[in-house]
Write an enzyme that holds these catalytic residues in place. Structure first.
Site, PDB file in Angstrom:
ATOM      1  N   HIS A 152       0.822  -1.208   0.000  1.00 26.18           N
ATOM      2  CA  HIS A 152       0.000   0.000   0.000  1.00 26.18           C
ATOM      3  C   HIS A 152       0.863   1.268   0.000  1.00 26.18           C
ATOM      4  CE1 HIS A 152      -3.203  -2.838   1.020  1.00 26.18           C
ATOM      5  NE2 HIS A 152      -2.399  -3.286   1.968  1.00 26.18           N
ATOM      6  N   SER A 289      16.488  19.081 -16.487  1.00 28.78           N
ATOM      7  CA  SER A 289      15.418  20.065 -16.612  1.00 28.78           C
ATOM      8  C   SER A 289      15.977  21.329 -17.240  1.00 28.78           C
ATOM      9  CB  SER A 289      14.816  20.392 -15.234  1.00 28.78           C
ATOM     10  OG  SER A 289      13.987  21.545 -15.288  1.00 28.78           O
TER      11      SER A 289
END
Length: 476
Positions: A152, A289
């Site tokens: 989870h 980036s």
């Protein structure tokens, strides 16, 4: 570049896969099928050896000029295969007049497509085997390295890096089985004419024998052509081979995409700085980036997930083609097959190539792996402590609650960025040390040894994978 080009023309996929799906290769396969048909007809006395020799001599003359000529003819007659047939016939002064005798277009196209699908699947299979071998080596290399497991997306119990990698390896081995099953089951249409009844071939065979049409004659013709092509055929067809075959092929490719999607998505999670355990290779001059010079984005894993979504969507088109091929055939599959088949293979080809680079260069931050183990591992190891004190005579339910209270307090500390105090607090609890010495409790709370038989299972799977793909293990 002043007109649209598909990214698969230059950006994604290998030159080898592009060659298989090239216009030239398609036309070469068409000619190969025409020549095989003519050779079989010659053997049965239907056409002359000189005609076959002429066709064979010009079979490989698929050039820019010949393709341009075929496209010129197609512009006029609006039929691509017939245009190539006429361009080929113009090159063959002796045999040109007998090309395609008794055939319909899909006798040529579908058998050529089956050959091309087989070639493309062979390339996929080879790349997939390379990837499996590389991944198996990584499984062996890291089989014993403890790491926190997550369920989870929450810390759970420890596993090992090798065992986690073995999950992806197991998926890819299933994909390899499916690729080989589909590849070995590939069949062409055979030579059955306009609606699959072989009526035209029966006529040709009957005329050659100066007798009424003979079923054995045209079946013998089909058998001979298929043997020359190294191809099996479906026993019954319409004008095409069953389009379900395309769907099965696309599903096999989508299975590979599914496996690599999961691996790449997990890598993206693990490369995120809060976890920071794995990362894909990052070049010395690579730019992450345009705005943020510090960025080390997982662009390869993201590319895998992006292309995998495309491959996953394409079987639906193949499903529709099979389901909507009404009666003896409709043409509403033709246009989309020109795109979905090559794009599925080229995207899968790129997925395998990128995944190979990422897995071969996979980087592990062992400091962060150990830090996460120290932060979260003791919580999982409390189960060992609970078993030990219960076996020493403690009341399990009472000890469960006591340990739980320690865990809640420790989790509160971890949540605000403090070191995990759980081991210290448990080993200082007199109710616990009444049953087990602090040193023994501390050893039990070392989660690095709480991985069960994960290393052994990981190694066994890796060795099986290497044996499956015919290479000795390189365990270090």
């Amino acid at each position: 570049m002043t007109t649209y080009q598909s990214p698969f023309s230059h950006r994604y996929g290998s030159d080898a896969m592009r060659a298989i799906w090239s216009e030239r290769h398609k036309r070469l396969l068409w000619r190969r099928v025409w020549v095989a048909l003519a050779e079989a007809q010659c053997e049965l006395g239907i056409i002359s050896p000189a005609q076959v020799d002429d066709l064979r001599a010009h079979m490989g003359e698929v050039t820019e000029a010949s393709i341009a000529r075929a496209l010129e003819i197609e512009h006029e007659i609006q039929h691509d295969l017939m245009a190539e047939l006429r361009a080929y016939a113009e090159q063959c002064p002796v045999g040109g007049g007998i090309i395609h005798l008794g055939a319909t277009s899909m006798d040529i196209e579908d058998n050529a497509d089956a050959l091309r699908l087989r070639q493309a699947l062979d390339l996929v299979r080879a790349s997939l085997a390379d990837l499996i071998r590389t991944l198996a080596d990584q499984v062996l290399r890291h089989a014993d390295l403890p790491t926190m497991g997550f369920t989870h997306l929450q810390p759970a119990e420890p596993t090992t890096v090798g065992y986690r990698l073995a999950q992806y390896l197991q998926d890819l081995m299933m994909d390899l089985d499916e690729v080989e099953r589909v590849r070995n089951g590939l069949r062409g249409k055979g030579f059955k004419g306009a609606v699959g009844t072989s009526a035209s071939y029966a006529e040709v065979a009957g005329q050659s024998a100066a007798e009424s049409p003979s079923a054995s004659g045209h079946q013998l013709l089909e058998q001979r052509v298929l043997a020359k092509l190294g191809l099996d055929a479906f026993p019954v067809t319409t004008q095409t081979y069953p389009r379900k075959q395309d769907w099965l092929v696309m599903n096999a490719l989508a299975g590979i995409a599914q496996s690599l999607y999961k691996f790449a998505f997990d890598l993206r999670v693990l490369q995120s700085p809060p976890v920071g355990e794995w990362s894909e290779p990052f070049g010395a001059r690579q730019v992450g980036s345009s705005a943020m010079p510090f960025k080390r984005n997982p662009i390869n894993a993201e590319k895998v997930d992006s292309l995998a979504r495309l491959v996953a969507a394409l079987p639906r088109v193949a499903w529709d083609n099979a389901a909507h091929s009404l009666l003896e055939r409709t043409l509403d599959d033709s246009a989309n097959r020109r795109a979905v088949l090559p794009e599925a293979f080229l995207a899968t080809d790129e997925l395998l190539a990128v995944a190979l680079r990422v897995i071969a260069g996979l980087q592990l931050n062992r400091t962060q792996i150990e830090r996460n183990m120290q932060t979260y591992g003791p919580f999982a190891a409390t189960e060992r402590l609970l078993v030990a004190v219960t076996r020493a005579g403690a009341n399990r339910q009472e000890m469960h609650e006591r340990i739980r209270q320690h865990c809640l307090a420790a989790w509160a500390s971890v949540s605000v960025g403090e070191p995990n105090p759980l081991v210290t607090s448990l080993c200082a609890d007199a109710q616990i040390t009444r049953y087990i010495a602090p040193e023994a409790a501390r050893a039990l709370l070392d989660a690095g040894g709480y991985v069960g038989d994960a290393p052994q299972r990981a190694r066994a799977l890796a060795h099986a994978a290497l044996a499956r793909c015919h290479r000795p293990s390189s365990e270090r």
